[in-house]
Design an enzyme around this catalytic site. Structure first.
Site, PDB file in Angstrom:
ATOM      1  N   HIS A   1       0.831  -1.211   0.000  1.00 42.48           N
ATOM      2  CA  HIS A   1       0.000   0.000   0.000  1.00 42.48           C
ATOM      3  C   HIS A   1       0.867   1.263   0.000  1.00 42.48           C
ATOM      4  O   HIS A   1       0.521   2.269   0.625  1.00 42.48           O
ATOM      5  CB  HIS A   1      -0.932   0.027   1.220  1.00 42.48           C
ATOM      6  CG  HIS A   1      -1.845  -1.154   1.326  1.00 42.48           C
ATOM      7  ND1 HIS A   1      -3.081  -1.207   0.720  1.00 42.48           N
ATOM      8  CD2 HIS A   1      -1.693  -2.345   1.966  1.00 42.48           C
ATOM      9  CE1 HIS A   1      -3.655  -2.371   0.988  1.00 42.48           C
ATOM     10  NE2 HIS A   1      -2.828  -3.083   1.740  1.00 42.48           N
TER      11      HIS A   1
ATOM     12  N   ASN B   1      -9.842  -3.604   2.096  1.00 47.26           N
ATOM     13  CA  ASN B   1      -9.536  -3.484   0.674  1.00 47.26           C
ATOM     14  C   ASN B   1     -10.816  -3.250  -0.109  1.00 47.26           C
ATOM     15  O   ASN B   1     -11.901  -3.172   0.459  1.00 47.26           O
ATOM     16  CB  ASN B   1      -8.840  -4.760   0.166  1.00 47.26           C
ATOM     17  CG  ASN B   1      -7.426  -4.923   0.701  1.00 47.26           C
ATOM     18  OD1 ASN B   1      -6.673  -3.961   0.784  1.00 47.26           O
ATOM     19  ND2 ASN B   1      -7.063  -6.142   1.073  1.00 47.26           N
TER      20      ASN B   1
END
EC number: 1.11.1.6
Length: 493
Positions: A53, A126
């Site tokens: 990320h 997510n």
């Protein structure tokens, strides 16, 4: 009025452009303290990027409760309909580095931080409801295969697909990723999921297992593979630009939050492991229950301060919310906080974006002391630094004890494949939900993404797809130009 330049410690700067030298054409002098200060700071400007990320975008906003769920949780954030809580959201690609293209085929991170009046609650998820595997021991290997080859320093599809196809339980996530939902047009146009199974408990001490869903109110929009290539050729920051510009223009994106709820009795009798991150709970059995809505309405004034330094961890919870036996969640309970301590230091909770604003810093009474950059709370001053103590300087809050969680079993490294090898039912159901056009897109995207890898890996993946649904395997094989009769479909997985 122009601001007058100073050094870091307040001394005035006489000349920002010209270094001190021995004569007009002579060498630089090491007594040019402003040069030394500036370069020393510059040399340390970049902090370690997130292992996953790494590239993200963020915004501040407000969460509003729209439905009463107090029969499931005593968390103050959900105490009454209409209650509002400040929040921060960070969206990201997962595999790419800081300079990755926003329109790459990848999972998107969907992390939320709520500044509740009982402390910060981080809901880290997510844009997909499942993941590639269900044991956190595989996390480092996933990171390695989606990053760069240690010899070539290039992305390595062979390693990536070798890893994925050796995990038959990964097919569910792969199937989602290979549809057009693998490339959202922007962060505003995708759903979010807590993904893991969490728990809630109410003021009676009753526990419920829950999954969180965040449904975009802007509508789902995705890029085709061809469109994404064209976008990235012109703008590698397309999703960030879309989010930032819309908020600046007053077009505030919104998501509705829902939960699925499973009782402890239902969990004991559930067909599959209800804490398996590679599977979903079917909505016809566990329908979505509306909770609230959040709106993002303020861009950060400084990206580094608020987005790069934002630290999320699933350990940041509040009374009324709790964890579950989900092994992936259990692994993240350690890993997330540990990475933030590495990136930002042990006192990263004092960085403005991470401060428990809903409680107020003046009311924070941690028992931790010292460490790099302990600056905001006078390091607890001269207060007693041990517990228990005779002067009664601190007290616990026993009213916030969690209800007991019944755990049974012997400590052992259990092979989860012996417990549950139902890898292909849910990917098959997902495949059959797709239209014929969407199925063809799935075939083509899979063939394109796997084009650099060996036939052995292609055959392995085709076999998994076939076991989910024969039409799925046949379609992928045809898109790859492979005769499915050449694939050994009977190998056990």
């Amino acid at each position: 009025m122009k601001r007058k330049l100073t050094g870091l410690f307040g001394a005035p700067v006489s000349d920002r452009e010209n270094s001190m030298t021995a004569g007009p054409r002579g060498p630089l002098l090491m007594q040019d303290i402003y040069f030394l200060e500036q370069m020393a700071h510059f040399d340390r400007e970049v902090i370690p990027e997130r292992r996953m990320h790494a590239k993200g975008s963020g915004a501040f906003g407000t969460f509003t409760v729209t439905n009463d769920i107090t029969k499931y949780t005593c968390a103050s954030i959900f105490a009454e309909v209409g209650k509002q809580t400040e929040m921060f959201a960070r969206f990201s690609t997962v595999a790419g580095e800081r300079g990755a293209g926003d329109a790459e085929r990848d999972i998107r991170g969907f992390a939320l931080k709520f500044y509740t009046d009982e402390g910060n609650w981080d809901l880290v998820g997510n844009n997909t409801p499942v993941f590639f595997f269900r044991d956190p021991k595989l996390f480092p290997s996933l990171n390695h295969v989606v990053k760069r080859n240690p010899k070539t320093n290039m992305k390595d599809p062979q390693a990536n697909w070798d890893f994925w196809t050796l995990l038959p339980e990964a097919l569910h996530q792969i199937t989602i990723l290979m549809t057009d939902r693998g490339i959202p047009k922007g962060f505003r146009n995708m759903h979010g999921f807590g993904s893991h199974t969490y728990s809630m408990y109410n003021d009676k001490g009753e526990r419920f297992w829950v999954k969180f869903h965040h449904r975009t109110q802007q509508g789902i929009e995705n890029y085709s593979a061809e469109e994404a290539e064209q976008v990235m050729a012109k703008d590698r920051d397309s999703s960030q630009r879309d989010l930032f510009n819309n908020i600046e223009q007053g077009n505030f994106p919104k998501w509705k939050m829902y939960i699925q709820v499973m009782t402890e009795e239902q969990a004991r009798n559930h067909k599959d492991n209800p804490f398996d991150l590679t599977k979903v709970w079917y909505k016809d059995e566990y329908p979505l229950i509306e909770v609230g809505e959040f709106e993002l309405n303020r861009n950060p004034e400084n990206y580094f301060q608020d987005v790069e330094q934002a630290a999320f961890a699933p350990t940041n919870i509040v009374p009324g919310l709790d964890f579950s036996p989900d092994k992936m969640l259990q692994g993240r309970l350690f890993s997330y906080g540990d990475t933030q301590r590495y990136r930002l230091g042990v006192n990263h909770w004092q960085i403005p974006v991470n401060q428990p604003k809903g409680v107020g810093m003046e009311n924070i009474c941690p028992f931790s002391r010292d460490g790099h950059m302990r600056i905001l709370d006078n390091n607890q001053g001269a207060s007693t630094h041990y517990y228990p103590n005779s002067n009664g300087a601190f007290e616990d809050q026993p009213q916030y004890k969690k209800p007991a969680l019944d755990i049974q079993g012997q400590a052992y490294e259990y092979d989860f494949r012996e417990d549950d090898d139902n890898y292909f039912e849910q990917p098959g159901k997902l495949f059959r939900l797709l239209s014929s056009e969407e199925q063809q897109i799935l075939f083509n995207n899979t063939a394109n993404e796997m084009s650099p890898v060996t036939d052995a890996l292609k055959h392995r993946h085709i076999r998994h797809c076939y076991k989910a649904d024969p039409a799925y395997g046949q379609g992928v094989a045809e898109a790859m130009g492979i005769d499915i009769n050449e694939v050994d479909l009977d190998v056990a997985d």
